[in-house]
Design a protein around this motif. Structure first.
Motif, PDB file in Angstrom:
ATOM      1  N   ILE A 197      -3.517  12.535   1.563  1.00 24.11           N
ATOM      2  CA  ILE A 197      -3.152  11.516   0.581  1.00 24.11           C
ATOM      3  C   ILE A 197      -1.635  11.321   0.536  1.00 24.11           C
ATOM      4  N   HIS A 198      -0.922  12.326   1.043  1.00 25.38           N
ATOM      5  CA  HIS A 198       0.530  12.331   0.917  1.00 25.38           C
ATOM      6  C   HIS A 198       1.177  11.056   1.453  1.00 25.38           C
ATOM      7  N   GLN A 199       0.550  10.470   2.493  1.00 27.05           N
ATOM      8  CA  GLN A 199       1.161   9.294   3.136  1.00 27.05           C
ATOM      9  C   GLN A 199       1.234   8.082   2.211  1.00 27.05           C
ATOM     10  N   ILE A 211       4.481   6.849  -3.309  1.00 26.06           N
ATOM     11  CA  ILE A 211       5.565   5.877  -3.454  1.00 26.06           C
ATOM     12  C   ILE A 211       6.813   6.608  -3.907  1.00 26.06           C
ATOM     13  N   THR A 212       7.903   6.430  -3.195  1.00 27.94           N
ATOM     14  CA  THR A 212       9.156   7.076  -3.575  1.00 27.94           C
ATOM     15  C   THR A 212      10.226   6.020  -3.778  1.00 27.94           C
ATOM     16  N   THR A 238      11.379   0.615  -4.004  1.00 23.59           N
ATOM     17  CA  THR A 238      10.618   1.727  -3.451  1.00 23.59           C
ATOM     18  C   THR A 238      10.397   1.536  -1.954  1.00 23.59           C
ATOM     19  N   ASN A 239       9.773   2.549  -1.336  1.00 20.71           N
ATOM     20  CA  ASN A 239       9.458   2.406   0.086  1.00 20.71           C
ATOM     21  C   ASN A 239       8.428   1.298   0.303  1.00 20.71           C
ATOM     22  N   THR A 258       2.120   2.018   4.493  1.00 23.07           N
ATOM     23  CA  THR A 258       1.165   0.907   4.507  1.00 23.07           C
ATOM     24  C   THR A 258       0.985   0.408   3.089  1.00 23.07           C
ATOM     25  N   PHE A 259       1.637  -0.699   2.753  1.00 19.77           N
ATOM     26  CA  PHE A 259       1.545  -1.096   1.333  1.00 19.77           C
ATOM     27  C   PHE A 259       0.219  -1.781   1.018  1.00 19.77           C
ATOM     28  N   THR A 260      -0.543  -2.250   2.034  1.00 20.56           N
ATOM     29  CA  THR A 260      -1.849  -2.833   1.710  1.00 20.56           C
ATOM     30  C   THR A 260      -2.865  -1.757   1.333  1.00 20.56           C
ATOM     31  N   SER A 261      -2.488  -0.467   1.404  1.00 18.21           N
ATOM     32  CA  SER A 261      -3.419   0.570   0.984  1.00 18.21           C
ATOM     33  C   SER A 261      -3.295   0.845  -0.509  1.00 18.21           C
ATOM     34  N   HIS A 262      -2.488   0.052  -1.212  1.00 15.73           N
ATOM     35  CA  HIS A 262      -2.386   0.197  -2.668  1.00 15.73           C
ATOM     36  C   HIS A 262      -3.088  -0.979  -3.319  1.00 15.73           C
TER      37      HIS A 262
END
Lengths: 251, 74
Positions: free
Chosen positions: A10-12, A15-16, A29-30, A111-115
């Motif tokens: 899940i770490h990937q 959001i930082t 954010t990233n 991968t922002f589409t995974s949110h």
């Protein structure tokens, strides 16, 4: 992952903050970084590749033209001539999702589409565009969408709520589909890759056993490229179908 | 995958709407139950519609070869 016995798939998705403005305020954010990167890559690529406008296109220009024709055919097939007004909208969405998914396939990229919040925002944008344009274009006739033609009056109290719920479920199914496919794919990839490392810690026999998840990881990577392109396509097709409903609201 | 999300999304929306209506009108669990069933129906409707869409995009070969177009819509 430093510790081979602790695989954290899940770490990937964490959001930082890269730059933050004030305590608990807005921050860059990233996730936002990769959104900016995707838009930048799309804009740069399309601008540079179509700059020469040669009659006989070279390879780079050909890809841009194929993308254009692909989306143009998709929009005119499902929404007709009147739907071509929305071609820029559908094309932007398609390219954004496609490049985002493809960026996700590069190691160490976010991968922002995974949110779900991002895919839901995109789906909500489609939903609002459909409602606003439908009412602007057809006025109150837009609500005929909820009243199928040829249905006798006495079943309307049952049919109309069903149609309304079916309409309201669209942004949810649109966003959940994209988010779930990307999220599940990336987690599967990470878990299988984690097996290689864990089995490798067992010595020679472990390395032999690790060959199996290695083959799986390669195969799933290929599958994920397919899913990344397919989900962008599905998102764009459904968008143009919903726009078709806004233009021609009778079933 | 596609049909599954269509179905579940409709049920979730139906149940959610019923729940909020219940909170607003203070009518026990009844509206939620009714809207859950409505959501179920909407989910079936969604699935049927998208399956029809898929069939139109890629018609089953045997049926298309024998009888081109003799039933239902258009």
């Amino acid at each position: 992952m430093a510790d081979p016995n602790k695989v954290d798939p899940i770490h990937q998705f964490q959001i930082t903050d890269i730059v933050s403005f004030g305590e608990g305020g807005v921050s860059f954010t990233n996730s936002a970084l990769f959104m900016v990167l995707s838009v930048g890559v799309i804009a740069l690529y399309l601008l540079l590749s179509t700059q020469k406008r040669s009659l006989v296109p070279n390879r780079v220009q050909l890809i841009s033209e194929m993308l254009y024709e692909f989306v143009a055919k998709m929009v005119s097939d499902s929404a007709g001539k009147a739907g071509m007004k929305f071609f820029p909208f559908v094309f932007s969405l398609f390219m954004f999702v496609l490049v985002a998914n493809m960026f996700g396939m590069i190691p160490f990229f976010f991968t922002f589409t995974s949110h779900i919040i991002i895919t839901f925002a995109l789906a909500l944008l489609v939903f609002v565009v459909v409602i606003v344009y439908g009412i602007y274009k057809n006025g109150l006739k837009f609500f005929k969408l909820f009243v199928p033609s040829g249905v006798p009056g006495y079943v309307l109290p049952i049919v109309v709520p069903i149609e309304v719920v079916s309409f309201l479920s669209r942004p949810i199914s649109l966003s959940v589909r994209l988010f779930a496919n990307i999220l599940a794919g990336h987690i599967t990839l990470k878990v299988f890759a984690g097996f290689i490392v864990t089995l490798g810690g067992l010595g020679f026999l472990g390395w032999l056993g690790a060959l199996l998840p290695l083959v799986m990881t390669v195969a799933i990577t290929a599958l994920e490229f397919l899913v990344a392109a397919l989900q962008a396509y599905v998102f764009a097709v459904l968008t143009s179908m919903y726009i078709n409903d806004a233009i021609h609201p009778s079933h | 995958m596609r049909l599954g999300t269509e179905f579940i999304a409709a049920i979730l929306v139906g149940a959610g709407m019923g729940y909020l209506l219940d909170l607003w009108l203070k009518t026990g669990p009844w509206l939620m139950l009714v809207m859950l069933l409505v959501g179920f129906a909407a989910g079936v409707l969604n699935v049927v519609r998208s399956a029809a869409e898929m069939n139109r995009a890629a018609p089953p070969p045997t049926a298309a070869m024998r009888v081109p177009d003799d039933e239902e819509d258009e």
